[in-house]
Design an enzyme around this catalytic site. Structure first.
Site, PDB file in Angstrom:
ATOM      1  N   SER A  18       0.805  -1.225   0.000  1.00 18.74           N
ATOM      2  CA  SER A  18       0.000   0.000   0.000  1.00 18.74           C
ATOM      3  C   SER A  18       0.842   1.283   0.000  1.00 18.74           C
ATOM      4  O   SER A  18       0.505   2.231  -0.728  1.00 18.74           O
ATOM      5  CB  SER A  18      -0.978  -0.004   1.173  1.00 18.74           C
ATOM      6  N   LYS A  67     -10.207  -5.159  10.254  1.00 26.04           N
ATOM      7  CA  LYS A  67     -11.296  -4.459   9.555  1.00 26.04           C
ATOM      8  C   LYS A  67     -12.585  -4.387  10.372  1.00 26.04           C
ATOM      9  O   LYS A  67     -13.319  -3.404  10.276  1.00 26.04           O
ATOM     10  CB  LYS A  67     -11.565  -5.131   8.205  1.00 26.04           C
ATOM     11  N   ASP A  79     -22.960   3.248   3.973  1.00 22.70           N
ATOM     12  CA  ASP A  79     -23.980   2.200   3.921  1.00 22.70           C
ATOM     13  C   ASP A  79     -23.335   0.834   3.632  1.00 22.70           C
ATOM     14  O   ASP A  79     -23.638  -0.162   4.295  1.00 22.70           O
ATOM     15  CB  ASP A  79     -24.998   2.577   2.827  1.00 22.70           C
ATOM     16  N   ASP A 103     -13.064  -2.292  -0.327  1.00 24.53           N
ATOM     17  CA  ASP A 103     -12.713  -3.644  -0.810  1.00 24.53           C
ATOM     18  C   ASP A 103     -13.759  -4.159  -1.795  1.00 24.53           C
ATOM     19  O   ASP A 103     -13.419  -4.777  -2.802  1.00 24.53           O
ATOM     20  CB  ASP A 103     -12.649  -4.635   0.363  1.00 24.53           C
ATOM     21  N   ALA A 129     -15.495 -16.319   6.127  1.00 28.11           N
ATOM     22  CA  ALA A 129     -16.609 -15.505   6.613  1.00 28.11           C
ATOM     23  C   ALA A 129     -16.109 -14.375   7.506  1.00 28.11           C
ATOM     24  O   ALA A 129     -16.843 -13.867   8.340  1.00 28.11           O
ATOM     25  CB  ALA A 129     -17.610 -16.379   7.369  1.00 28.11           C
ATOM     26  N   GLY A 130     -14.844 -13.959   7.331  1.00 27.39           N
ATOM     27  CA  GLY A 130     -14.286 -12.842   8.094  1.00 27.39           C
ATOM     28  C   GLY A 130     -14.610 -11.510   7.424  1.00 27.39           C
ATOM     29  O   GLY A 130     -15.513 -11.419   6.582  1.00 27.39           O
ATOM     30  N   ALA A 132     -12.991  -9.706   5.175  1.00 24.65           N
ATOM     31  CA  ALA A 132     -12.806  -9.658   3.720  1.00 24.65           C
ATOM     32  C   ALA A 132     -13.952 -10.377   3.022  1.00 24.65           C
ATOM     33  O   ALA A 132     -14.479  -9.913   2.006  1.00 24.65           O
ATOM     34  CB  ALA A 132     -11.471 -10.294   3.351  1.00 24.65           C
ATOM     35  N   GLY A 245      -5.444 -11.435  -5.830  1.00 20.98           N
ATOM     36  CA  GLY A 245      -6.130 -10.188  -5.504  1.00 20.98           C
ATOM     37  C   GLY A 245      -5.290  -8.931  -5.690  1.00 20.98           C
ATOM     38  O   GLY A 245      -5.635  -7.881  -5.139  1.00 20.98           O
TER      39      GLY A 245
END
Ligand code: ATR
Length: 284
Positions: A18, A67, A79, A103, A129-130, A132, A245
C-alpha cells in the site's frame, strides 16, 4: 520529513504494497503525501490509531485482522461498510473517523473492469466468513451473481454472515466437509487468511466448473496454494482460470485515494508495474 498524514494499519504489515501504491498515485496526480505502514496487533490498534490522529493523520487503510475493529472505532460509516460490518478505509473529519469499505467496489472493478468478466448469474462459492469475505459477499450479490454458497471453517460464522445478508433463497451455507457434494461453481472466491498463515486448504477439484474463475483475495506467495489448486483443477475444467487479488488491492487503494484527495488515479500503470514483480505462481 513531516509526520505521516496517511497510513496502512495491519498485523503483519511489513510486506504491504500500500505505501508504494499510494506514493505512485500521489506522483501521478501531483498530490504530496506521506503514507507509511504501521504494525498494529488487534489489542493495540485503537491506541495506535489515536496516536496517528493526534499526530495529524488524515486517512488510513486497514487490513487483516483489523477491519471489523476499525468498523467499531468509527463515528460514522458508509452504507456499504455497515452492510459488510467491516471498514478498510478511514477518513478523519471534524476530529472523528468516518469509515468506508472500498474492498467491495475494488473487487468488482478488478473482475469486471480489468478482466472483463460478466458476473451475472454465476453460481458462486465463497470460502471464509471474516471481514474480507463479508465485503466480497455483499459486493458480488450487488453485482448480480446467482446463488452464493458460503463455507467457513467455523460454520457458525458462515451462518451469521448469511443471516446478516438476509436473502435465504439466494444465499446458502454448507459445511467444509460437504464441499465434495456441492457440484461445480462458475466463481470461487478464497477469502480465508489460510495462505497468509501458510496453511493449506482442502478443496476437491470438482468444485471448478468449465470456464470458472478462481479468485484469491490475497496476492503474492499467500495466494500460491489456492492458485496452484485452481490451476491443477483447470486440467479437467476447460477454460477455467485463476487470479490473485493484486488487482483488487490496487483498485481499493484507488477508491480510498479518491475519497481522501477528490481525484481517482489511473490504476493500470501501477497494477502492471507490481504484476511484473509478483508472478501469479511461484517461479523457481
Ligand atoms: P479477514 O479480515 O482477512 O477476513 P479474519 O476476519 O481474521 O480476516 O478472517 C479470516 C478467515 O479465514 C476466517 O473465515 C477464517 O475461518 P474461521 O472463521 O474459522 O477462523 C479463515 N481461515 C483462516 N485460516 C484458515 C484455515 N487454515 N482453513 C480454513 N479457513 C481459515
Amino acid at each position: 520529513m513531516n509526520p505521516p498524514d496517511y497510513a496502512v494499519f495491519g498485523h503483519p504489515i511489513s510486506h504491504s504494497l500500500s505505501p508504494r501504491i499510494h506514493a505512485a498515485f500521489g506522483k501521478q496526480t501531483g498530490i504530496a503525501l506521506n503514507y507509511v505502514a504501521i504494525d498494529a496487533p488487534a489489542e493495540s490498534f485503537a491506541a495506535a490509531l489515536a496516536r496517528f490522529a493526534g499526530d495529524g493523520g488524515r486517512g488510513a487503510s486497514v487490513t487483516l485482522p483489523l477491519k471489523q475493529d476499525a468498523f467499531r472505532l468509527c463515528t460514522q460509516t458508509s452504507d456499504f461498510a455497515r452492510r459488510a460490518g467491516a471498514v478498510n478505509s478511514l477518513t478523519r473529519i471534524d476530529g472523528t473517523w468516518h469509515g468506508d469499505n472500498t474492498d467491495g467496489p475494488g473487487l468488482i472493478r478488478d473482475l469486471t473492469g480489468r478482466h472483463g468478466l460478466d458476473l451475472r448469474a454465476r453460481r458462486t462459492l465463497l470460502l471464509g466468513a471474516g471481514g474480507a469475505a463479508r465485503a466480497a459477499a455483499h459486493a458480488l450479490l450487488d453485482a448480480g451473481i446467482g446463488e452464493l454458497f458460503i463455507v467457513n471453517r467455523s460454520p457458525e460464522r458462515a451462518d451469521a454472515l448469511a443471516d446478516s445478508i438476509g436473502l435465504p433463497k439466494r444465499v446458502h451455507t454448507r459445511y467444509w466437509d460437504d464441499l465434495a457434494g456441492l457440484g461445480g461453481f462458475d466463481l470461487i472466491v478464497n477469502a480465508t487468511s489460510a495462505g497468509v498463515a501458510r496453511e493449506t486448504l482442502r478443496l476437491p477439484f470438482g468444485l471448478v466448473a468449465p470456464r470458472a474463475l478462481c479468485y484469491d483475495l490475497s496476492y503474492g506467495s499467500a495466494a500460491f496454494g489456492f492458485l496452484g489448486w485452481a490451476n491443477a483443477a483447470a486440467r479437467t475444467a476447460r477454460g477455467s482460470k485463476a487470479l490473485d487479488g493484486l488487482g483488487m488491492l490496487v483498485e481499493q487503494a484507488a477508491e480510498s485515494f479518491a475519497i481522501w484527495h477528490g481525484t481517482r488515479p489511473e490504476t493500470d500503470p501501477v497494477h502492471d508495474l507490481l504484476r511484473a514483480e509478483l508472478p501469479l505462481l511461484a517461479t523457481d
